[in-house]
Motif scaffolding. Structure first.
Motif, PDB file in Angstrom:
ATOM      1  N   ILE A 101      48.076  21.817  -3.606  1.00  4.44           N
ATOM      2  CA  ILE A 101      48.258  20.896  -2.479  1.00  4.44           C
ATOM      3  C   ILE A 101      46.861  20.509  -2.000  1.00  4.44           C
ATOM      4  CG2 ILE A 101      49.292  20.553  -0.200  1.00  4.44           C
ATOM      5  CD1 ILE A 101      51.252  22.817  -0.863  1.00  4.44           C
ATOM      6  N   PRO A 102      46.337  19.376  -2.474  1.00  7.87           N
ATOM      7  CA  PRO A 102      44.950  19.000  -2.169  1.00  7.87           C
ATOM      8  C   PRO A 102      44.635  19.010  -0.670  1.00  7.87           C
ATOM      9  CG  PRO A 102      45.862  17.510  -3.813  1.00  7.87           C
ATOM     10  CD  PRO A 102      47.001  18.371  -3.334  1.00  7.87           C
ATOM     11  N   GLU A 103      45.588  18.605   0.162  1.00 15.69           N
ATOM     12  CA  GLU A 103      45.354  18.528   1.604  1.00 15.69           C
ATOM     13  C   GLU A 103      45.146  19.906   2.234  1.00 15.69           C
ATOM     14  OE1 GLU A 103      47.742  15.028   0.245  1.00 15.69           O
ATOM     15  OE2 GLU A 103      47.854  17.193  -0.047  1.00 15.69           O
ATOM     16  N   LEU A 104      45.553  20.966   1.525  1.00 13.41           N
ATOM     17  CA  LEU A 104      45.407  22.322   2.058  1.00 13.41           C
ATOM     18  C   LEU A 104      44.519  23.193   1.187  1.00 13.41           C
ATOM     19  CD1 LEU A 104      49.089  22.956   3.212  1.00 13.41           C
ATOM     20  CD2 LEU A 104      47.131  22.255   4.599  1.00 13.41           C
ATOM     21  N   ALA A 105      43.753  22.574   0.321  1.00 10.28           N
ATOM     22  CA  ALA A 105      42.860  23.322  -0.572  1.00 10.28           C
ATOM     23  C   ALA A 105      41.548  23.647   0.140  1.00 10.28           C
ATOM     24  CB  ALA A 105      42.582  22.510  -1.830  1.00 10.28           C
ATOM     25  N   GLY A 106      40.895  24.706  -0.318  1.00 11.41           N
ATOM     26  CA  GLY A 106      39.546  25.015   0.134  1.00 11.41           C
ATOM     27  C   GLY A 106      39.435  25.945   1.314  1.00 11.41           C
ATOM     28  N   TYR A 107      40.525  26.514   1.781  1.00 16.43           N
ATOM     29  CA  TYR A 107      40.444  27.493   2.868  1.00 16.43           C
ATOM     30  C   TYR A 107      40.111  28.865   2.295  1.00 16.43           C
ATOM     31  CZ  TYR A 107      42.181  24.208   6.342  1.00 16.43           C
ATOM     32  OH  TYR A 107      42.313  23.133   7.198  1.00 16.43           O
ATOM     33  N   ALA A 108      39.375  29.638   3.060  1.00 15.79           N
ATOM     34  CA  ALA A 108      38.895  30.940   2.578  1.00 15.79           C
ATOM     35  C   ALA A 108      40.005  31.972   2.487  1.00 15.79           C
ATOM     36  CB  ALA A 108      37.781  31.451   3.493  1.00 15.79           C
ATOM     37  N   SER A 109      40.988  31.910   3.390  1.00 15.94           N
ATOM     38  CA  SER A 109      42.042  32.922   3.363  1.00 15.94           C
ATOM     39  C   SER A 109      43.383  32.337   3.786  1.00 15.94           C
ATOM     40  CB  SER A 109      41.691  34.106   4.272  1.00 15.94           C
ATOM     41  OG  SER A 109      41.706  33.707   5.628  1.00 15.94           O
ATOM     42  N   LEU A 110      44.433  33.010   3.337  1.00 21.75           N
ATOM     43  CA  LEU A 110      45.804  32.622   3.646  1.00 21.75           C
ATOM     44  C   LEU A 110      46.544  33.871   4.097  1.00 21.75           C
ATOM     45  CD1 LEU A 110      48.198  30.528   1.404  1.00 21.75           C
ATOM     46  CD2 LEU A 110      48.926  32.707   2.354  1.00 21.75           C
ATOM     47  N   ARG A 111      47.159  33.797   5.278  1.00 22.41           N
ATOM     48  CA  ARG A 111      47.996  34.899   5.767  1.00 22.41           C
ATOM     49  C   ARG A 111      49.370  34.355   6.114  1.00 22.41           C
ATOM     50  NH1 ARG A 111      45.941  37.861  10.602  1.00 22.41           N
ATOM     51  NH2 ARG A 111      44.943  35.918  11.265  1.00 22.41           N
ATOM     52  N   ARG A 112      50.394  35.178   5.899  1.00 21.45           N
ATOM     53  CA  ARG A 112      51.772  34.758   6.166  1.00 21.45           C
ATOM     54  C   ARG A 112      52.347  35.486   7.367  1.00 21.45           C
ATOM     55  NH1 ARG A 112      55.014  34.791   0.566  1.00 21.45           N
ATOM     56  NH2 ARG A 112      56.661  34.329   2.058  1.00 21.45           N
ATOM     57  N   GLU A 113      53.267  34.773   8.071  1.00 18.30           N
ATOM     58  CA  GLU A 113      53.998  35.366   9.196  1.00 18.30           C
ATOM     59  C   GLU A 113      53.066  35.947  10.266  1.00 18.30           C
ATOM     60  OE1 GLU A 113      57.300  35.129   9.704  1.00 18.30           O
ATOM     61  OE2 GLU A 113      57.446  33.953   7.869  1.00 18.30           O
ATOM     62  N   GLU A 127      42.623  30.078   7.106  1.00 14.05           N
ATOM     63  CA  GLU A 127      41.411  30.309   7.893  1.00 14.05           C
ATOM     64  C   GLU A 127      40.178  30.038   7.035  1.00 14.05           C
ATOM     65  OE1 GLU A 127      42.232  33.986  10.673  1.00 14.05           O
ATOM     66  OE2 GLU A 127      43.144  34.350   8.707  1.00 14.05           O
ATOM     67  N   ASP A 128      39.181  29.444   7.671  1.00 17.04           N
ATOM     68  CA  ASP A 128      37.924  29.186   6.980  1.00 17.04           C
ATOM     69  C   ASP A 128      36.810  29.068   8.021  1.00 17.04           C
ATOM     70  OD1 ASP A 128      36.773  28.275   4.198  1.00 17.04           O
ATOM     71  OD2 ASP A 128      35.896  26.932   5.704  1.00 17.04           O
ATOM     72  N   PRO A 129      35.668  29.752   7.809  1.00 21.81           N
ATOM     73  CA  PRO A 129      34.575  29.699   8.792  1.00 21.81           C
ATOM     74  C   PRO A 129      34.103  28.287   9.088  1.00 21.81           C
ATOM     75  CG  PRO A 129      34.166  31.427   7.166  1.00 21.81           C
ATOM     76  CD  PRO A 129      35.349  30.652   6.679  1.00 21.81           C
ATOM     77  N   ALA A 130      34.085  27.434   8.070  1.00 20.04           N
ATOM     78  CA  ALA A 130      33.577  26.072   8.260  1.00 20.04           C
ATOM     79  C   ALA A 130      34.646  25.114   8.754  1.00 20.04           C
ATOM     80  CB  ALA A 130      32.981  25.552   6.951  1.00 20.04           C
ATOM     81  N   ARG A 131      35.901  25.339   8.357  1.00 18.23           N
ATOM     82  CA  ARG A 131      36.972  24.385   8.649  1.00 18.23           C
ATOM     83  C   ARG A 131      37.868  24.812   9.802  1.00 18.23           C
ATOM     84  NH1 ARG A 131      39.818  22.909   3.128  1.00 18.23           N
ATOM     85  NH2 ARG A 131      40.508  21.164   4.369  1.00 18.23           N
TER      86      ARG A 131
END
Length: 200
Positions: A101-113, A127-131
């Motif tokens: 999903i290009p619009e959601l690419a490039g984040y450093a981490s993914l957490r659920r719930e 989550e991403d320090p820059a974004r």
């Protein structure tokens, strides 16, 4: 693999208490299956409809079968529809992790719930320090009343309204909010909101 086991086919006898469905398997065996879908399933719970169930080997489950798919025909031939609302979050999380999903690419981490807002849990927090933070809410879509058109919701959804209010608050706080409508229909070419079902 999409499903936890090979699927078995049958015919729906009836859906009841929202979470249960009686099915006659093609083998002739009558079973009760869990139905992981709290919506109305408008047009999809017709007695006699072909259905596919997964089968759990867990000895602790009350019902071994779970209703996964139903066949619907809107006049242009039968189509498979996924009704298990337990799958979309995993499907989308996998797609994000695999950069599909290009619009959601490039984040450093993914957490659920993850807990957020007043009393909610977000399906996915990126989550991403820059974004910064991106709050991602996922909705299952299986309603279709017109060939080729998928619609959401299939019933009045107070929970859906609550999620939109919570997401709006995250945007007001300077974060990103994304709603993903995962369409579990093989025939959908377009998507729209079913405002006649729930104007809010």
């Amino acid at each position: 693999m999409m499903f936890p086991s090979p699927l078995v086919r049958g015919r729906l006898v009836k859906r009841y208490k929202r979470f249960l469905a009686d099915v006659i398997l093609d083998t002739g065996e009558a079973v009760t299956a869990t139905c992981a879908n709290t919506g109305s399933m408008m047009g999809l719970a017709t007695p006699g409809a072909p259905v596919w169930l997964s089968v759990s080997a867990s000895p602790t489950r009350k019902y071994a079968h779970t209703w996964e798919l139903v066949e619907q025909d809107l006049g242009q031939g039968p189509v498979l529809v996924g009704i298990n609302t337990g799958h979309p979050n995993r499907i989308v999380a996998d797609a994000i992790a695999e950069q599909r999903i290009p619009e959601l690419a490039g984040y450093a981490s993914l957490r659920r719930e993850v807990k957020y807002g007043l009393s909610s849990r977000i399906d996915i927090l990126l989550e991403d320090p820059a974004r910064g933070l991106a709050y991602v809410e996922i909705k299952n879509v299986h309603l279709s009343r017109t060939p080729g058109l998928a619609e959401f919701p299939d019933s009045v959804t107070e929970r859906g309204v609550k999620h939109l209010v919570e997401l709006s608050a995250m945007v007001a706080a300077g974060h990103r909010a994304v709603m993903i409508y995962l369409i579990q229909r093989a025939d959908a070419e377009m998507f729209d909101f079913a405002a006649d079902v729930d104007p809010r």
